[in-house]
Design a protein around this motif. Structure first.
Motif, PDB file in Angstrom:
ATOM      1  N   LEU A  81      26.361  44.020  64.189  1.00 39.22           N
ATOM      2  CA  LEU A  81      27.490  43.346  64.836  1.00 39.22           C
ATOM      3  C   LEU A  81      28.335  42.581  63.816  1.00 39.22           C
ATOM      4  O   LEU A  81      29.564  42.719  63.779  1.00 39.22           O
ATOM      5  CB  LEU A  81      26.974  42.387  65.909  1.00 39.22           C
ATOM      6  N   PHE A  82      27.667  41.793  62.967  1.00 38.21           N
ATOM      7  CA  PHE A  82      28.391  40.955  62.011  1.00 38.21           C
ATOM      8  C   PHE A  82      29.044  41.764  60.883  1.00 38.21           C
ATOM      9  O   PHE A  82      30.173  41.480  60.478  1.00 38.21           O
ATOM     10  CB  PHE A  82      27.445  39.924  61.394  1.00 38.21           C
ATOM     11  N   ASN A  83      28.308  42.770  60.371  1.00 37.19           N
ATOM     12  CA  ASN A  83      28.747  43.454  59.156  1.00 37.19           C
ATOM     13  C   ASN A  83      29.440  44.792  59.379  1.00 37.19           C
ATOM     14  O   ASN A  83      30.106  45.291  58.468  1.00 37.19           O
ATOM     15  CB  ASN A  83      27.552  43.684  58.221  1.00 37.19           C
ATOM     16  N   ASN A  84      29.275  45.390  60.559  1.00 38.42           N
ATOM     17  CA  ASN A  84      29.871  46.700  60.788  1.00 38.42           C
ATOM     18  C   ASN A  84      30.880  46.727  61.926  1.00 38.42           C
ATOM     19  O   ASN A  84      31.836  47.502  61.887  1.00 38.42           O
ATOM     20  CB  ASN A  84      28.764  47.727  61.083  1.00 38.42           C
ATOM     21  N   VAL A  85      30.660  45.889  62.942  1.00 41.91           N
ATOM     22  CA  VAL A  85      31.577  45.872  64.080  1.00 41.91           C
ATOM     23  C   VAL A  85      32.706  44.866  63.862  1.00 41.91           C
ATOM     24  O   VAL A  85      33.883  45.181  64.058  1.00 41.91           O
ATOM     25  CB  VAL A  85      30.819  45.550  65.386  1.00 41.91           C
ATOM     26  N   PHE A  86      32.362  43.664  63.445  1.00 42.47           N
ATOM     27  CA  PHE A  86      33.378  42.626  63.255  1.00 42.47           C
ATOM     28  C   PHE A  86      34.482  43.019  62.266  1.00 42.47           C
ATOM     29  O   PHE A  86      35.657  42.707  62.503  1.00 42.47           O
ATOM     30  CB  PHE A  86      32.725  41.317  62.807  1.00 42.47           C
ATOM     31  N   PRO A  87      34.158  43.682  61.127  1.00 44.56           N
ATOM     32  CA  PRO A  87      35.235  44.079  60.205  1.00 44.56           C
ATOM     33  C   PRO A  87      36.271  44.989  60.843  1.00 44.56           C
ATOM     34  O   PRO A  87      37.446  44.949  60.475  1.00 44.56           O
ATOM     35  CB  PRO A  87      34.479  44.803  59.084  1.00 44.56           C
ATOM     36  N   VAL A  88      35.840  45.815  61.818  1.00 42.14           N
ATOM     37  CA  VAL A  88      36.792  46.679  62.527  1.00 42.14           C
ATOM     38  C   VAL A  88      37.774  45.843  63.333  1.00 42.14           C
ATOM     39  O   VAL A  88      38.926  46.226  63.533  1.00 42.14           O
ATOM     40  CB  VAL A  88      36.030  47.661  63.450  1.00 42.14           C
TER      41      VAL A  88
END
Length: 214
Positions: free
Chosen positions: A163-170
């Motif tokens: 969630l923090f490192n792969n979803v949030f950057p999107v």
């Protein structure tokens, strides 16, 4: 004992490397299409394989987590691997720089470029190599943590990291990690380790979309 290679993982490595090569070909080898004539065909040709690069990177790190995540690795071993890759990157980076300096390529080389080529890890010249070296250096500590986490807590950790490192950057939230970097590959390492320890039990087909072991 002689190590026996698993052809399935060898094939998966080849697939991931091919994806990365195709992505770079699409991003850099086809950029000329957009300089001469911008149309839908040229645009498609320049971006067609670019998404494969991220998939290939995650597959490669997932394999690393599958084989290394469940092992007990001391810091001396991880530091040795870190330095080994560091010297390899330095050798190739400085060699390419030297070739550019002695040949008339038409490219202007600044002092900043020279410094970044001589110490590529410190300045993140090659993002994946730098992130992978960080991962190798931290492997003893990550594995120490994994070994002491119960299964449910490990799943919560993986979901949080994704969630923090792969979803949030999107969503343009790059507080924890950017679209590329150490944080982006950390989740793949944890997922690979989880698969090695517990396997994957997909209860609902829709959960495949999230690529998270449930």
């Amino acid at each position: 004992m002689k190590k026996i290679r698993d052809s399935r993982f060898e094939l998966l490595r080849i697939v991931s490397i091919s994806m990365i090569v195709l992505s770079h070909f699409s991003q850099y080898g086809q950029s000329w299409r957009l300089k001469n004539n911008v149309n839908s065909i040229n645009l498609l040709g320049s971006i067609l394989f670019q998404p494969l690069g991220q998939i290939g990177v995650y597959l490669f790190v997932l394999i690393t987590g599958f084989f290394l995540g469940s092992r007990e690795i001391n810091f001396r071993t991880s530091a040795f691997k870190f330095l080994q890759i560091w010297f390899e990157v330095f050798f190739y980076s400085s060699s390419i720089l030297f070739l550019f300096l002695i040949t008339d390529t038409g490219f202007k080389i600044s002092i900043k470029t020279v410094i970044r080529s001589l110490v590529p890890f410190s300045f993140g010249e090659y993002w994946f190599v730098s992130a992978y070296m960080m991962l190798l250096l931290l492997t003893p500590f990550l594995n120490f943590l994994i070994k002491r986490l119960r299964k449910n807590y490990f799943k919560i950790l993986i979901v949080s990291i994704v969630l923090f490192n792969n979803v949030f950057p999107v969503l343009s939230n790059q507080v924890s990690s950017g679209t590329v970097g150490f944080g982006a590959i950390l989740s793949a390492y944890f997922i690979g380790t989880y698969i090695r320890l517990y396997g994957v039990n997909v209860r609902h087909k829709k959960t495949l979309f999230f690529f998270v072991p449930l």
